[in-house]
Scaffold this motif. Structure first.
Motif, short mmCIF file in Angstrom:
data_model
loop_
_atom_site.label_atom_id
_atom_site.label_comp_id
_atom_site.label_asym_id
_atom_site.label_seq_id
_atom_site.Cartn_x
_atom_site.Cartn_y
_atom_site.Cartn_z
N LEU A 1 0.83 -1.21 0.00
CA LEU A 1 0.00 0.00 0.00
C LEU A 1 0.87 1.26 0.00
O LEU A 1 0.58 2.22 -0.72
N HIS A 2 1.92 1.24 0.79
CA HIS A 2 2.82 2.39 0.85
C HIS A 2 3.45 2.66 -0.52
O HIS A 2 3.52 3.80 -0.97
N LEU A 3 3.93 1.61 -1.17
CA LEU A 3 4.54 1.76 -2.49
C LEU A 3 3.55 2.33 -3.50
O LEU A 3 3.88 3.26 -4.25
N MET A 4 2.35 1.79 -3.52
CA MET A 4 1.36 2.26 -4.50
C MET A 4 0.97 3.71 -4.25
O MET A 4 0.83 4.48 -5.20
N ASN B 1 3.46 10.05 -9.69
CA ASN B 1 2.89 10.23 -11.03
C ASN B 1 2.06 11.51 -11.11
O ASN B 1 2.07 12.18 -12.14
N GLU B 2 1.35 11.84 -10.05
CA GLU B 2 0.55 13.07 -10.04
C GLU B 2 1.45 14.29 -10.21
O GLU B 2 1.09 15.25 -10.89
N THR B 3 2.62 14.26 -9.60
CA THR B 3 3.58 15.35 -9.76
C THR B 3 3.99 15.46 -11.22
O THR B 3 4.05 16.57 -11.78
N HIS B 4 4.28 14.34 -11.85
CA HIS B 4 4.63 14.36 -13.28
C HIS B 4 3.46 14.86 -14.12
O HIS B 4 3.67 15.62 -15.07
N LEU B 5 2.26 14.44 -13.80
CA LEU B 5 1.09 14.89 -14.56
C LEU B 5 0.96 16.40 -14.54
O LEU B 5 0.71 17.03 -15.58
N ARG B 6 1.11 16.99 -13.37
CA ARG B 6 1.03 18.45 -13.28
C ARG B 6 2.11 19.10 -14.15
O ARG B 6 1.85 20.07 -14.87
N GLU C 1 -2.19 8.98 -16.47
CA GLU C 1 -3.47 8.89 -15.76
C GLU C 1 -3.98 7.45 -15.79
O GLU C 1 -4.50 6.95 -14.77
N GLU C 2 -3.84 6.78 -16.94
CA GLU C 2 -4.23 5.37 -17.02
C GLU C 2 -3.42 4.53 -16.04
O GLU C 2 -3.95 3.63 -15.38
N CYS C 3 -2.14 4.80 -15.96
CA CYS C 3 -1.25 4.09 -15.03
C CYS C 3 -1.76 4.27 -13.60
O CYS C 3 -1.85 3.30 -12.85
N ASN C 4 -2.10 5.50 -13.25
CA ASN C 4 -2.58 5.75 -11.89
C ASN C 4 -3.90 5.03 -11.62
O ASN C 4 -4.14 4.55 -10.52
N GLN C 5 -4.76 4.95 -12.62
CA GLN C 5 -6.01 4.22 -12.45
C GLN C 5 -5.73 2.75 -12.16
O GLN C 5 -6.36 2.15 -11.28
N LYS C 6 -4.79 2.16 -12.88
CA LYS C 6 -4.44 0.76 -12.66
C LYS C 6 -3.79 0.57 -11.29
O LYS C 6 -4.07 -0.41 -10.59
N GLN D 1 -4.35 2.41 -8.69
CA GLN D 1 -5.43 2.55 -7.70
C GLN D 1 -6.26 1.27 -7.64
O GLN D 1 -6.64 0.82 -6.56
N GLN D 2 -6.53 0.66 -8.80
CA GLN D 2 -7.27 -0.60 -8.81
C GLN D 2 -6.49 -1.68 -8.08
O GLN D 2 -7.07 -2.47 -7.33
N ALA D 3 -5.19 -1.72 -8.30
CA ALA D 3 -4.35 -2.71 -7.60
C ALA D 3 -4.38 -2.44 -6.11
O ALA D 3 -4.52 -3.40 -5.31
N LYS D 4 -4.29 -1.18 -5.73
CA LYS D 4 -4.34 -0.82 -4.31
C LYS D 4 -5.68 -1.23 -3.70
O LYS D 4 -5.73 -1.79 -2.62
N ASP D 5 -6.75 -0.97 -4.43
CA ASP D 5 -8.10 -1.32 -3.95
C ASP D 5 -8.30 -2.83 -3.82
O ASP D 5 -9.16 -3.28 -3.07
N SER D 6 -7.50 -3.60 -4.55
CA SER D 6 -7.67 -5.06 -4.53
C SER D 6 -7.06 -5.70 -3.27
O SER D 6 -7.27 -6.89 -3.03
N ILE D 7 -6.34 -4.93 -2.52
CA ILE D 7 -5.69 -5.47 -1.32
C ILE D 7 -6.68 -5.55 -0.19
O ILE D 7 -7.45 -4.69 0.05
#
Length: 68
Positions: free
Chosen positions: A11-14, A21-26, A55-60, A62-68
């Motif tokens: 969870l920490h890594l994700m 990635n959000e920093t890069h997006l900005r 953004e797609e990467c972050n969605q994936k 987040q999905q991986a994080k949510d699966s834990i």
């Protein structure tokens, strides 16, 4: 030797990766605007495409994080 991998570490890594990635997006969005204003339309569009992939990467992630 494999380090111990537990739910907390994953969870920490994700969370870190998503924030990073959000920093890069900005930055991508800001620089795309500047580059477009400088007259490099195609380059700016490619940077926006990269931002979309981020953004797609972050969605994936987040999905991986949510699966834990």
């Amino acid at each position: 030797m494999t380090e111990n991998i537990d739910e907390h570490k994953i969870l920490h890594l994700m969370e870190h990766w998503i924030e990073h990635n959000e920093t890069h997006l900005r930055s991508f969005n800001e620089w795309s605007r500047k580059i477009r204003e400088a007259g490099y339309e195609e380059t700016a569009l490619k940077i926006l495409e990269a931002a979309g992939k981020m953004e797609e990467c972050n969605q994936k992630l987040q999905q991986a994080k949510d699966s834990i």
